[in-house]
Design a protein around this motif. Sequence first.
Motif, PDB file in Angstrom:
ATOM      1  N   LYS A 273       0.815  -1.222   0.000  1.00  0.00           N
ATOM      2  CA  LYS A 273       0.000   0.000   0.000  1.00  0.00           C
ATOM      3  C   LYS A 273       0.848   1.271   0.000  1.00  0.00           C
ATOM      4  O   LYS A 273       0.598   2.194  -0.778  1.00  0.00           O
ATOM      5  N   SER A 274       1.840   1.337   0.876  1.00  0.00           N
ATOM      6  CA  SER A 274       2.645   2.558   1.002  1.00  0.00           C
ATOM      7  C   SER A 274       3.446   2.832  -0.262  1.00  0.00           C
ATOM      8  O   SER A 274       3.496   3.967  -0.750  1.00  0.00           O
ATOM      9  N   THR A 275       4.065   1.790  -0.812  1.00  0.00           N
ATOM     10  CA  THR A 275       4.851   1.955  -2.038  1.00  0.00           C
ATOM     11  C   THR A 275       3.980   2.455  -3.171  1.00  0.00           C
ATOM     12  O   THR A 275       4.345   3.396  -3.896  1.00  0.00           O
ATOM     13  N   ILE A 276       2.817   1.843  -3.320  1.00  0.00           N
ATOM     14  CA  ILE A 276       1.901   2.209  -4.389  1.00  0.00           C
ATOM     15  C   ILE A 276       1.355   3.625  -4.172  1.00  0.00           C
ATOM     16  O   ILE A 276       1.299   4.437  -5.104  1.00  0.00           O
ATOM     17  N   ALA A 277       0.955   3.925  -2.939  1.00  0.00           N
ATOM     18  CA  ALA A 277       0.375   5.241  -2.644  1.00  0.00           C
ATOM     19  C   ALA A 277       1.376   6.352  -2.931  1.00  0.00           C
ATOM     20  O   ALA A 277       1.013   7.409  -3.463  1.00  0.00           O
ATOM     21  N   ARG A 278       2.629   6.129  -2.568  1.00  0.00           N
ATOM     22  CA  ARG A 278       3.663   7.142  -2.831  1.00  0.00           C
ATOM     23  C   ARG A 278       3.809   7.388  -4.335  1.00  0.00           C
ATOM     24  O   ARG A 278       3.953   8.529  -4.781  1.00  0.00           O
ATOM     25  N   ARG A 279       3.783   6.296  -5.098  1.00  0.00           N
ATOM     26  CA  ARG A 279       3.934   6.419  -6.552  1.00  0.00           C
ATOM     27  C   ARG A 279       2.760   7.169  -7.164  1.00  0.00           C
ATOM     28  O   ARG A 279       2.947   8.050  -8.020  1.00  0.00           O
ATOM     29  N   VAL A 280       1.562   6.816  -6.749  1.00  0.00           N
ATOM     30  CA  VAL A 280       0.377   7.482  -7.290  1.00  0.00           C
ATOM     31  C   VAL A 280       0.380   8.962  -6.912  1.00  0.00           C
ATOM     32  O   VAL A 280       0.071   9.826  -7.734  1.00  0.00           O
ATOM     33  N   ALA A 281       0.739   9.253  -5.662  1.00  0.00           N
ATOM     34  CA  ALA A 281       0.805  10.648  -5.211  1.00  0.00           C
ATOM     35  C   ALA A 281       1.786  11.449  -6.060  1.00  0.00           C
ATOM     36  O   ALA A 281       1.501  12.588  -6.453  1.00  0.00           O
ATOM     37  N   LYS A 282       2.925  10.868  -6.334  1.00  0.00           N
ATOM     38  CA  LYS A 282       3.937  11.553  -7.151  1.00  0.00           C
ATOM     39  C   LYS A 282       3.426  11.788  -8.565  1.00  0.00           C
ATOM     40  O   LYS A 282       3.617  12.868  -9.138  1.00  0.00           O
ATOM     41  N   GLU A 283       2.775  10.783  -9.133  1.00  0.00           N
ATOM     42  CA  GLU A 283       2.251  10.895 -10.493  1.00  0.00           C
ATOM     43  C   GLU A 283       1.196  11.989 -10.601  1.00  0.00           C
ATOM     44  O   GLU A 283       1.139  12.720 -11.590  1.00  0.00           O
ATOM     45  N   LEU A 284       0.352  12.117  -9.574  1.00  0.00           N
ATOM     46  CA  LEU A 284      -0.770  13.044  -9.619  1.00  0.00           C
ATOM     47  C   LEU A 284      -0.484  14.390  -8.964  1.00  0.00           C
ATOM     48  O   LEU A 284      -1.286  15.312  -9.066  1.00  0.00           O
ATOM     49  N   GLY A 285       0.653  14.484  -8.250  1.00  0.00           N
ATOM     50  CA  GLY A 285       0.941  15.707  -7.518  1.00  0.00           C
ATOM     51  C   GLY A 285       0.099  15.846  -6.260  1.00  0.00           C
ATOM     52  O   GLY A 285      -0.162  16.954  -5.789  1.00  0.00           O
ATOM     53  N   PHE A 286      -0.331  14.714  -5.700  1.00  0.00           N
ATOM     54  CA  PHE A 286      -1.118  14.691  -4.465  1.00  0.00           C
ATOM     55  C   PHE A 286      -0.186  14.636  -3.262  1.00  0.00           C
ATOM     56  O   PHE A 286       0.991  14.310  -3.374  1.00  0.00           O
ATOM     57  N   ILE A 287      -0.735  14.945  -2.093  1.00  0.00           N
ATOM     58  CA  ILE A 287      -0.004  14.750  -0.846  1.00  0.00           C
ATOM     59  C   ILE A 287      -0.254  13.330  -0.357  1.00  0.00           C
ATOM     60  O   ILE A 287      -1.406  12.890  -0.252  1.00  0.00           O
ATOM     61  N   TYR A 288       0.824  12.616  -0.082  1.00  0.00           N
ATOM     62  CA  TYR A 288       0.704  11.273   0.470  1.00  0.00           C
ATOM     63  C   TYR A 288       0.719  11.360   1.986  1.00  0.00           C
ATOM     64  O   TYR A 288       1.680  11.851   2.581  1.00  0.00           O
ATOM     65  N   VAL A 289      -0.361  10.911   2.611  1.00  0.00           N
ATOM     66  CA  VAL A 289      -0.464  10.902   4.069  1.00  0.00           C
ATOM     67  C   VAL A 289      -0.222   9.468   4.540  1.00  0.00           C
ATOM     68  O   VAL A 289      -1.081   8.601   4.383  1.00  0.00           O
ATOM     69  N   ASP A 290       0.932   9.238   5.094  1.00  0.00           N
ATOM     70  CA  ASP A 290       1.335   7.897   5.523  1.00  0.00           C
ATOM     71  C   ASP A 290       0.755   7.612   6.906  1.00  0.00           C
ATOM     72  O   ASP A 290       1.416   7.806   7.929  1.00  0.00           O
ATOM     73  N   THR A 291      -0.494   7.161   6.938  1.00  0.00           N
ATOM     74  CA  THR A 291      -1.157   6.914   8.225  1.00  0.00           C
ATOM     75  C   THR A 291      -0.472   5.788   8.991  1.00  0.00           C
ATOM     76  O   THR A 291      -0.386   5.832  10.219  1.00  0.00           O
ATOM     77  N   GLY A 292       0.023   4.794   8.264  1.00  0.00           N
ATOM     78  CA  GLY A 292       0.711   3.696   8.930  1.00  0.00           C
ATOM     79  C   GLY A 292       1.939   4.170   9.672  1.00  0.00           C
ATOM     80  O   GLY A 292       2.232   3.721  10.785  1.00  0.00           O
ATOM     81  N   ALA A 293       2.677   5.115   9.057  1.00  0.00           N
ATOM     82  CA  ALA A 293       3.868   5.659   9.705  1.00  0.00           C
ATOM     83  C   ALA A 293       3.494   6.422  10.967  1.00  0.00           C
ATOM     84  O   ALA A 293       4.229   6.412  11.961  1.00  0.00           O
ATOM     85  N   MET A 294       2.343   7.071  10.952  1.00  0.00           N
ATOM     86  CA  MET A 294       1.894   7.812  12.134  1.00  0.00           C
ATOM     87  C   MET A 294       1.586   6.846  13.280  1.00  0.00           C
ATOM     88  O   MET A 294       1.961   7.081  14.429  1.00  0.00           O
ATOM     89  N   TYR A 295       0.938   5.739  12.957  1.00  0.00           N
ATOM     90  CA  TYR A 295       0.669   4.728  13.987  1.00  0.00           C
ATOM     91  C   TYR A 295       1.967   4.089  14.476  1.00  0.00           C
ATOM     92  O   TYR A 295       2.130   3.803  15.665  1.00  0.00           O
TER      93      TYR A 295
ATOM     94  N   GLN B 134       9.688  12.291   2.671  1.00  0.00           N
ATOM     95  CA  GLN B 134       8.789  12.375   3.814  1.00  0.00           C
ATOM     96  C   GLN B 134       9.546  12.145   5.120  1.00  0.00           C
ATOM     97  O   GLN B 134      10.401  11.271   5.210  1.00  0.00           O
ATOM     98  N   GLN B 135       9.239  12.968   6.111  1.00  0.00           N
ATOM     99  CA  GLN B 135       9.794  12.788   7.445  1.00  0.00           C
ATOM    100  C   GLN B 135       8.639  12.659   8.435  1.00  0.00           C
ATOM    101  O   GLN B 135       7.689  13.440   8.397  1.00  0.00           O
ATOM    102  N   VAL B 136       8.741  11.671   9.319  1.00  0.00           N
ATOM    103  CA  VAL B 136       7.750  11.469  10.365  1.00  0.00           C
ATOM    104  C   VAL B 136       8.352  11.986  11.666  1.00  0.00           C
ATOM    105  O   VAL B 136       9.418  11.519  12.097  1.00  0.00           O
ATOM    106  N   LEU B 137       7.677  12.950  12.268  1.00  0.00           N
ATOM    107  CA  LEU B 137       8.200  13.582  13.471  1.00  0.00           C
ATOM    108  C   LEU B 137       7.430  13.118  14.699  1.00  0.00           C
ATOM    109  O   LEU B 137       6.198  13.220  14.750  1.00  0.00           O
ATOM    110  N   LEU B 138       8.162  12.595  15.670  1.00  0.00           N
ATOM    111  CA  LEU B 138       7.587  12.186  16.954  1.00  0.00           C
ATOM    112  C   LEU B 138       8.088  13.159  18.004  1.00  0.00           C
ATOM    113  O   LEU B 138       9.285  13.179  18.323  1.00  0.00           O
TER     114      LEU B 138
END
Length: 227
Positions: A16-38, A76-80
Amino acid sequence: MTTYNIAIDGPAGAGKSTIARRVAKELGFIYVDTGAMYRAMALYFLREGISRDNEKAIEAACSRIDISIRYHQGAQQVLLNGEDVSGLIRTEEVSRMTSAVSVYAPVRQKLLELQRQLARTENVIMDGRDIGTCVLPRAQTKIYLTAGSHVRALRRFKELEEKGQMCNLEEIEHDIIERDYRDMHRDIAPLKRAEDAVLIDSSNMTIDQVVDAIMETARTQGLKDDR
């Protein structure tokens, strides 16, 4: 402003994450990595020595946690609590803790509003276990991305092997099957395919093929691709 949201759900290791990042890049969308947040939350609990079974301690700790996502030079950077933990949240220990603690309501509520706020103000793509069913139930495009447990385990095995980490394929598959069961049978926001989600089984597909399938689905569902 009307935003366009793409929700990708599916079990662990489906890509999911690999695919979502690719699609976001292709479309110019923001990828929100919810899994990384958890995962960042799980890392905090591990650092504090909090047991995955101690719901009261987990709930109390949530008030001490701040998690955000930023992009620096395209990465992307995940900040804790202000610390970049992007390189610390992909271990198997963190993965197991994440699956165990994500069932708790305070953990989910902590992150829910931030994720929804982003979706209200930006074109986003999110991936997780309950994006299309709970987090973004009104997403214009919903995808349920899956693959066989052995295929997912083999992908994870190769990923860890490339990083020089010792691992066992059978143990990884066993963990994946157990995580699938927990995710699908938890009381709060269980993993399931939304009624209006398009099913994509990536077992015999390349990354490019999955990306193309998702983008084509979004186009047929109203996305105007102005690239």
